[in-house]
Design a protein around this motif. Sequence first.
Motif, PDB file in Angstrom:
ATOM      1  N   TRP A 194       7.875   5.088   3.217  1.00 40.70           N
ATOM      2  CA  TRP A 194       7.418   4.106   4.215  1.00 40.70           C
ATOM      3  C   TRP A 194       6.486   3.088   3.567  1.00 40.70           C
ATOM      4  O   TRP A 194       6.578   1.885   3.835  1.00 40.70           O
ATOM      5  CB  TRP A 194       6.717   4.842   5.358  1.00 40.70           C
ATOM      6  CG  TRP A 194       5.949   3.987   6.302  1.00 40.70           C
ATOM      7  CD1 TRP A 194       6.421   3.312   7.388  1.00 40.70           C
ATOM      8  CD2 TRP A 194       4.532   3.720   6.261  1.00 40.70           C
ATOM      9  NE1 TRP A 194       5.397   2.648   8.030  1.00 40.70           N
ATOM     10  CE2 TRP A 194       4.233   2.885   7.353  1.00 40.70           C
ATOM     11  CE3 TRP A 194       3.490   4.122   5.419  1.00 40.70           C
ATOM     12  CZ2 TRP A 194       2.945   2.434   7.611  1.00 40.70           C
ATOM     13  CZ3 TRP A 194       2.209   3.667   5.664  1.00 40.70           C
ATOM     14  CH2 TRP A 194       1.946   2.826   6.752  1.00 40.70           C
ATOM     15  N   GLN A 195       5.595   3.552   2.704  1.00 44.84           N
ATOM     16  CA  GLN A 195       4.673   2.666   1.995  1.00 44.84           C
ATOM     17  C   GLN A 195       5.436   1.600   1.218  1.00 44.84           C
ATOM     18  O   GLN A 195       5.089   0.410   1.266  1.00 44.84           O
ATOM     19  CB  GLN A 195       3.794   3.491   1.051  1.00 44.84           C
ATOM     20  CG  GLN A 195       2.815   2.661   0.233  1.00 44.84           C
ATOM     21  CD  GLN A 195       2.088   3.503  -0.795  1.00 44.84           C
ATOM     22  OE1 GLN A 195       2.551   4.564  -1.210  1.00 44.84           O
ATOM     23  NE2 GLN A 195       0.915   3.034  -1.221  1.00 44.84           N
ATOM     24  N   ASP A 196       6.486   1.999   0.522  1.00 47.16           N
ATOM     25  CA  ASP A 196       7.288   1.038  -0.240  1.00 47.16           C
ATOM     26  C   ASP A 196       8.006   0.056   0.680  1.00 47.16           C
ATOM     27  O   ASP A 196       8.058  -1.152   0.406  1.00 47.16           O
ATOM     28  CB  ASP A 196       8.314   1.774  -1.101  1.00 47.16           C
ATOM     29  CG  ASP A 196       7.684   2.513  -2.273  1.00 47.16           C
ATOM     30  OD1 ASP A 196       6.551   2.162  -2.656  1.00 47.16           O
ATOM     31  OD2 ASP A 196       8.319   3.452  -2.780  1.00 47.16           O
ATOM     32  N   LYS A 201       8.374  -5.435   3.103  1.00 46.59           N
ATOM     33  CA  LYS A 201       8.473  -6.225   4.326  1.00 46.59           C
ATOM     34  C   LYS A 201       7.292  -7.168   4.513  1.00 46.59           C
ATOM     35  O   LYS A 201       7.455  -8.293   4.994  1.00 46.59           O
ATOM     36  CB  LYS A 201       8.566  -5.288   5.539  1.00 46.59           C
ATOM     37  CG  LYS A 201       9.893  -4.574   5.674  1.00 46.59           C
ATOM     38  CD  LYS A 201       9.896  -3.669   6.897  1.00 46.59           C
ATOM     39  CE  LYS A 201      11.227  -2.945   7.053  1.00 46.59           C
ATOM     40  NZ  LYS A 201      11.221  -2.028   8.221  1.00 46.59           N
ATOM     41  N   ARG A 202       6.100  -6.709   4.130  1.00 49.48           N
ATOM     42  CA  ARG A 202       4.886  -7.490   4.400  1.00 49.48           C
ATOM     43  C   ARG A 202       4.507  -8.406   3.248  1.00 49.48           C
ATOM     44  O   ARG A 202       3.618  -9.250   3.397  1.00 49.48           O
ATOM     45  CB  ARG A 202       3.728  -6.544   4.744  1.00 49.48           C
ATOM     46  CG  ARG A 202       3.985  -5.772   6.029  1.00 49.48           C
ATOM     47  CD  ARG A 202       2.942  -4.679   6.273  1.00 49.48           C
ATOM     48  NE  ARG A 202       3.327  -3.876   7.436  1.00 49.48           N
ATOM     49  CZ  ARG A 202       2.954  -4.128   8.674  1.00 49.48           C
ATOM     50  NH1 ARG A 202       2.161  -5.152   8.936  1.00 49.48           N
ATOM     51  NH2 ARG A 202       3.354  -3.350   9.667  1.00 49.48           N
ATOM     52  N   GLY A 203       5.154  -8.238   2.110  1.00 49.28           N
ATOM     53  CA  GLY A 203       4.853  -9.104   0.979  1.00 49.28           C
ATOM     54  C   GLY A 203       3.475  -8.881   0.400  1.00 49.28           C
ATOM     55  O   GLY A 203       2.916  -9.774  -0.255  1.00 49.28           O
ATOM     56  N   ARG A 204       2.899  -7.734   0.619  1.00 48.11           N
ATOM     57  CA  ARG A 204       1.605  -7.370   0.038  1.00 48.11           C
ATOM     58  C   ARG A 204       1.594  -5.870  -0.204  1.00 48.11           C
ATOM     59  O   ARG A 204       2.299  -5.127   0.468  1.00 48.11           O
ATOM     60  CB  ARG A 204       0.446  -7.759   0.960  1.00 48.11           C
ATOM     61  CG  ARG A 204       0.343  -6.951   2.248  1.00 48.11           C
ATOM     62  CD  ARG A 204      -0.916  -7.306   3.031  1.00 48.11           C
ATOM     63  NE  ARG A 204      -1.050  -6.561   4.281  1.00 48.11           N
ATOM     64  CZ  ARG A 204      -1.639  -5.375   4.381  1.00 48.11           C
ATOM     65  NH1 ARG A 204      -2.128  -4.770   3.300  1.00 48.11           N
ATOM     66  NH2 ARG A 204      -1.744  -4.773   5.560  1.00 48.11           N
ATOM     67  N   GLN A 205       0.799  -5.460  -1.160  1.00 46.87           N
ATOM     68  CA  GLN A 205       0.744  -4.046  -1.474  1.00 46.87           C
ATOM     69  C   GLN A 205       0.077  -3.249  -0.361  1.00 46.87           C
ATOM     70  O   GLN A 205      -1.050  -3.543   0.027  1.00 46.87           O
ATOM     71  CB  GLN A 205      -0.010  -3.804  -2.787  1.00 46.87           C
ATOM     72  CG  GLN A 205      -0.095  -2.347  -3.199  1.00 46.87           C
ATOM     73  CD  GLN A 205       1.272  -1.724  -3.411  1.00 46.87           C
ATOM     74  OE1 GLN A 205       2.015  -2.154  -4.289  1.00 46.87           O
ATOM     75  NE2 GLN A 205       1.614  -0.729  -2.609  1.00 46.87           N
ATOM     76  N   VAL A 206       0.779  -2.266   0.148  1.00 48.70           N
ATOM     77  CA  VAL A 206       0.217  -1.353   1.147  1.00 48.70           C
ATOM     78  C   VAL A 206      -0.414  -0.172   0.411  1.00 48.70           C
ATOM     79  O   VAL A 206       0.206   0.432  -0.460  1.00 48.70           O
ATOM     80  CB  VAL A 206       1.312  -0.872   2.123  1.00 48.70           C
ATOM     81  CG1 VAL A 206       0.812   0.284   2.986  1.00 48.70           C
ATOM     82  CG2 VAL A 206       1.773  -2.039   2.993  1.00 48.70           C
ATOM     83  N   TRP A 207      -1.639   0.139   0.772  1.00 47.81           N
ATOM     84  CA  TRP A 207      -2.386   1.249   0.173  1.00 47.81           C
ATOM     85  C   TRP A 207      -2.463   2.426   1.145  1.00 47.81           C
ATOM     86  O   TRP A 207      -2.571   2.223   2.366  1.00 47.81           O
ATOM     87  CB  TRP A 207      -3.805   0.813  -0.156  1.00 47.81           C
ATOM     88  CG  TRP A 207      -3.936   0.007  -1.411  1.00 47.81           C
ATOM     89  CD1 TRP A 207      -3.515  -1.289  -1.607  1.00 47.81           C
ATOM     90  CD2 TRP A 207      -4.517   0.433  -2.641  1.00 47.81           C
ATOM     91  NE1 TRP A 207      -3.811  -1.690  -2.877  1.00 47.81           N
ATOM     92  CE2 TRP A 207      -4.438  -0.652  -3.546  1.00 47.81           C
ATOM     93  CE3 TRP A 207      -5.111   1.624  -3.056  1.00 47.81           C
ATOM     94  CZ2 TRP A 207      -4.923  -0.574  -4.849  1.00 47.81           C
ATOM     95  CZ3 TRP A 207      -5.604   1.690  -4.353  1.00 47.81           C
ATOM     96  CH2 TRP A 207      -5.509   0.611  -5.232  1.00 47.81           C
TER      97      TRP A 207
END
Length: 402
Positions: A194-196, A201-207
């Motif tokens: 899901w993180q990937d 989708k959001r164009g930014r790194q999700v932490w």
Amino acid sequence: MGSQDSQAVDGQTGVTGRRALLGAAVLGAGGAVLGLSGTARAAEAAGTAEAAGAGGVRHGGGLSSLPVPTIIGHRGASGYRPEHTFGSYQLALDLGAHVVEAGDLVPTKDGHLVCRHEPEIGGTTDVADHKEFTDRRTTKVLDGVSVTGWFTEDFTLAELKTLRAIERIPANRPHNTLYNGRWEIPTFEEVLKWQDEQTRKRGRQVWIYPETKHPTYFRKLGLGLEERVAKLLRKHGKDGRNAPVILQSFEPTSIQRLNRLVDNPLVVLLSSATSRPWDFVETGDPRTVADLITPAGLREIAGYAQGIGPTLDLVIPKDANGDLTSPTTLVADAHKVGLLLHPYTMRNENPFLPTSFRKGTDADAYGDVFGAYRTYFATGIDGVFTDNADTGLLAREDFVNR
């Protein structure tokens, strides 16, 4: 964040560099393995708010790329959705959280890691409504406390997937009960995927910011957590220094074990000053959290971790009436050895706020949480766990633009 969350109201370098430091470990009181002093780590640790650039944004990779103060969605957006569900995690991102605490990791009978606040799931799922699992209800001793209910380690993953999540504190969050039964229990591997997906989708790194829950308890059951966490992180290429996965635990030896297995950012969680980490209890280490937050204790932690996650009361204690007193030296002391601080937990509802910030007497009414944020941010903390990411972000905006 786990059961040692004292504010909960319930019915809560590279590979070579890091491992070279660990290789010089020494034995501490009670036989716990300790890393070197944090002096040598101060330069590489994701430093303090003073290291932040304009607008509180750090530059560079890894932890240094996170805004300061960092707003961490506690178990997702648990102020608005049942915690540790994809509904909660997704909403935290939608609200703008910089990091999502996904999730508190506990094992199944067949060795999978799932995201639940505690191994006991009677209060966070509809397991009590499943007649086929009536005989699984039992009483166990969990970190010295007798607990009755249903436990993840007594279920296979397939069985847990038949359950649905419910609101853990309905007295404070009756609105969240609207979503009872909507989401299943996520696995840690599902969270990593899901993180990937969300990053693309959001164009930014999700932490994300997962926690190993009760690691000593589970190791004694033959269900060691750290090796399972490390295996999944390696499988998904997220076991490096700059990986967007911060690992945390209330047990220092769990963080030390993770430090030998992966190179992720690591954080030691700290409960009340008089409490003892359960791994210390098990090994006969007499130290309390009060010992760990001395300058010497913090230097020790800095030898194997990059940060601490103290309860807010360790940053600003409360008096007998529940009002805030003067800040301690914890922030300055931690920063001095290169440790960041991500305290827990900010919540909007009255019972979770210092007395002087409450409004009215309703358990689910919101108090002056912006005033509380302002007071805590002023201490120089590097971020905060919050059940209400949108509120935290507004408070952060007020603070950095003051």
